[in-house]
Design an enzyme around this catalytic site. Structure first.
Site, mmCIF file in Angstrom:
data_model
loop_
_atom_site.group_PDB
_atom_site.id
_atom_site.type_symbol
_atom_site.label_atom_id
_atom_site.label_comp_id
_atom_site.label_asym_id
_atom_site.label_seq_id
_atom_site.Cartn_x
_atom_site.Cartn_y
_atom_site.Cartn_z
ATOM 1 N N LYS A 170 1.220 -0.748 -0.079
ATOM 2 C CA LYS A 170 -0.122 0.264 -0.455
ATOM 3 C C LYS A 170 0.682 1.436 -0.366
ATOM 4 C CE LYS A 170 -1.622 1.546 3.624
ATOM 5 N NZ LYS A 170 -1.400 2.905 4.887
ATOM 6 N N ASN A 171 1.429 1.494 1.041
ATOM 7 C CA ASN A 171 2.782 2.579 0.991
ATOM 8 C C ASN A 171 3.844 2.936 0.054
ATOM 9 O OD1 ASN A 171 0.843 3.325 3.142
ATOM 10 N ND2 ASN A 171 2.655 2.314 4.462
ATOM 11 N N ARG B 104 -4.618 10.957 4.404
ATOM 12 C CA ARG B 104 -3.363 12.362 4.163
ATOM 13 C C ARG B 104 -1.919 11.727 2.807
ATOM 14 N NH1 ARG B 104 -2.368 13.376 8.679
ATOM 15 N NH2 ARG B 104 -0.290 14.666 8.299
ATOM 16 N N CYS C 66 -4.338 13.099 13.391
ATOM 17 C CA CYS C 66 -5.342 11.723 12.863
ATOM 18 C C CYS C 66 -4.942 10.726 14.094
ATOM 19 C CB CYS C 66 -4.505 10.530 11.545
ATOM 20 S SG CYS C 66 -3.143 10.073 12.355
ATOM 21 N N ARG D 211 0.711 15.021 13.724
ATOM 22 C CA ARG D 211 1.338 14.301 12.264
ATOM 23 C C ARG D 211 1.518 15.634 11.167
ATOM 24 N NH1 ARG D 211 -1.058 9.031 9.564
ATOM 25 N NH2 ARG D 211 0.800 9.038 8.422
ATOM 26 N N PRO D 212 2.113 16.815 11.369
ATOM 27 C CA PRO D 212 2.882 18.013 10.601
ATOM 28 C C PRO D 212 3.561 17.498 9.393
ATOM 29 C CG PRO D 212 4.692 17.944 12.113
ATOM 30 C CD PRO D 212 2.618 16.749 12.755
ATOM 31 N N ASP E 239 5.799 19.604 7.982
ATOM 32 C CA ASP E 239 6.438 21.211 7.760
ATOM 33 C C ASP E 239 6.640 20.935 7.936
ATOM 34 O OD1 ASP E 239 6.721 19.319 10.593
ATOM 35 O OD2 ASP E 239 8.135 20.760 10.927
ATOM 36 N N GLN E 240 7.912 19.453 6.994
ATOM 37 C CA GLN E 240 9.564 19.384 6.421
ATOM 38 C C GLN E 240 9.005 18.995 4.752
ATOM 39 O OE1 GLN E 240 12.600 18.952 8.449
ATOM 40 N NE2 GLN E 240 11.414 19.592 9.836
ATOM 41 N N ASP F 241 5.161 0.250 12.003
ATOM 42 C CA ASP F 241 3.629 -0.261 11.401
ATOM 43 C C ASP F 241 3.952 -1.715 12.305
ATOM 44 O OD1 ASP F 241 3.598 1.550 8.428
ATOM 45 O OD2 ASP F 241 3.106 1.921 10.314
ATOM 46 N N ILE G 25 7.813 6.894 17.668
ATOM 47 C CA ILE G 25 7.726 7.732 15.942
ATOM 48 C C ILE G 25 6.463 9.029 16.107
ATOM 49 C CG2 ILE G 25 6.893 7.708 13.606
ATOM 50 C CD1 ILE G 25 9.675 6.340 14.286
ATOM 51 N N ARG H 183 -8.583 0.353 4.324
ATOM 52 C CA ARG H 183 -7.296 1.009 3.913
ATOM 53 C C ARG H 183 -6.546 0.063 3.822
ATOM 54 N NH1 ARG H 183 -6.844 6.538 7.261
ATOM 55 N NH2 ARG H 183 -5.817 6.808 5.230
#
Ligand code: EPZ
Length: 421
Positions: A22-23, A93, A117, A122-123, A125-126, A305, A327, A397
């Site tokens: 998925k990822n 996201r 979430c 989970r910003p 900004d980076q 995960d 994380i 998902r």
């Protein structure tokens, strides 16, 4: 909303072909925006997140057909508004990783800020800092981030924090920027490596993916690609834990063993026999599981995960285990549900102390996020009696037909559609 009902006591045995990851799929779908050519992706998992990403690409002007094999034609992208709307971003996201490709190819993008979430703030900004370093002008307004540029230029950029999506977003943007980029403190996940391989197949000049420094020589344009998504290390790991806790014997066909070393060594620490075979990974669960100590880290460390799944393994191991989540700040929502099933777990900060019990007891529990849902199904497999997992849309998902796969391996499990919950 559907629910899943599991009867405890089965032993998982047989073999399972691991789905495409998925990822990896989600990000490579985004990469299709970088070319006006046609992209064909094969071995895609049939997941709601992949369908959501296809919907987003279609909204951006792509012609998207197929599911297991996906055809994406991006030639008409750019005529409409290049916007990833709130209704799509809030459900997935990963939609924010269309920013880099849109900016690089069309010079503009508007993406809803994803907000938090279940597992954390989970910003992004980076992502924004990296795109700014490449020349993006950024405006935050009304919950959206608007980006524009005449032409992105290469840059040297050091991420403040290791971020998989941030690395992928900036890497895709840099692929079409003018000049050279050097990205440091990047994520080393297999999904970053696979995306770089796909981009290079499209004509990009990227080196170093899989290490903490990625170097990119920007090119003028990229061409379409035909790519088969590599197998999912997290799906494979999840089923491996299922075999481990039920004392089963499972062959995980095509398991990406080279990207599973941390998980395999953690399974072996628990007394599980893991044998690499030509077809994949064979997992044999012991009579009695041993306790483990695990700390989640960016790849090649122990993956976040897989944290929830190993908390279940620890719940039925003999002795005391410790699992630390470094994380995400709120990724223990499976714990209260497991406690309701009789697990002896104590949360102190970002660590859980787990004292193994002989048996969990079946209960009605609530899924809260993707991997937590999978861990509750695993717990149901080894609980006495019946376990009902509500709100399984979280599960859909990231796991394709998990109940069918588990049934084929010997589990007593069914999905009850439209159940009230
Ligand atoms: C990817 O999410 C995965 N999702 C996640 O998998 C996975 O858990 C995560 O990487 C970590 O491995 C996809 O690939 C689609 P991050 P991502 O950016 O990219 C902080 C699953 O279950 N951060 O590496 O969003 C962030 O808050 C999902 O399949 C910033 O501070 O994760 C987090 O604490 C869940 N600023 C940490 O970095 C930023 O700009 C790691 O996040 C970006 C991230």
């Amino acid at each position: 909303m559907d629910k899943i009902v599991v009867q405890g006591g089965a032993t998982l045995s047989g073999e399972l072909r691991v789905n495409g990851a998925k990822n990896a799929a989600l990000l490579i779908q985004c990469a299709a925006l970088l070319t006006s050519g046609k992209t064909t992706l094969r071995h895609l998992p049939l997941l709601s997140d992949v369908r959501t990403m296809s919907r987003l690409l279609a909204r951006l002007g792509c012609r998207v057909t197929g599911e297991r094999t996906l055809e994406i034609d991006s030639q008409d992208v750019g005529s409409g508004d290049l916007e990833a709307p709130y209704d799509l971003v809030k459900t997935m996201r990963a939609s924010v990783t269309v920013m880099g490709p849109l900016l690089a190819r069309y010079g503009k993008a508007s993406v809803s800020l994803p907000g938090g979430c279940a597992i954390g703030a989970r910003p992004i900004d980076q992502h924004l800092k990296g795109l700014k370093a490449l020349g993006a002008e950024i405006l935050l307004e009304h919950g959206y981030v608007h980006l524009k540029t005449k032409r992105l230029h290469g840059a040297a950029f050091v991420f403040d924090t290791v971020t998989v999506g941030g690395t992928q977003n900036v890497m895709m943007a840099a692929a079409l920027a003018k000049g050279e980029s050097r990205l440091e403190n990047v994520a080393r996940e297999p999904e970053v490596q696979e995306l770089a391989q796909v981009l290079n197949k499209m004509g990009a000049k990227i080196s170093g993916a899989g290490t903490s420094v990625i170097e990119i020589q920007g090119v003028e344009e990229l061409v379409g690609v035909d790519h088969a998504i590599l197998p999912d290390r997290i799906e494979a790991g999840t089923f491996a834990v299922g075999a481990a806790i039920t004392g089963g014997d499972l062959l995980l066909r095509d398991a990406p063993v080279d990207h599973m070393h941390a998980v395999i060594s953690k399974l072996e620490e628990a007394g599980v026999q893991c044998v690499v075979e030509p077809e994949g990974l064979r997992v044999h669960g012991p009579e009695q599981l041993q306790p483990i100590d695990a700390v989640t880290k960016p790849h090649p460390g122990f993956p976040t995960d897989m944290q929830a799944q190993f908390v279940v393994l620890a719940s039925v191991a003999s002795g005391r285990s410790m699992v630390t989540e470094t994380i995400f700040e709120n990724r223990f929502m499976h714990v209260p549900e497991l406690q309701r099933m009789g697990a002896d777990i104590h949360i102190t900060g970002n660590t859980v102390v787990v004292r193994g019990v002989k048996k969990l007891s079946g209960a009605t529990v609530m899924a809260t996020d993707l991997r937590a849902s999978a861990s509750l199904i695993l717990a149901g497999l080894v609980a006495k009696g019946t376990t009902e997992i509500l709100r399984v849309y979280h599960l859909d998902r990231g796991y394709e037909a998990i109940e069918d796969k588990l049934s084929a391996l010997g589990a007593t499990i069914e999905r009850r559609k439209g159940a009230s919950s």
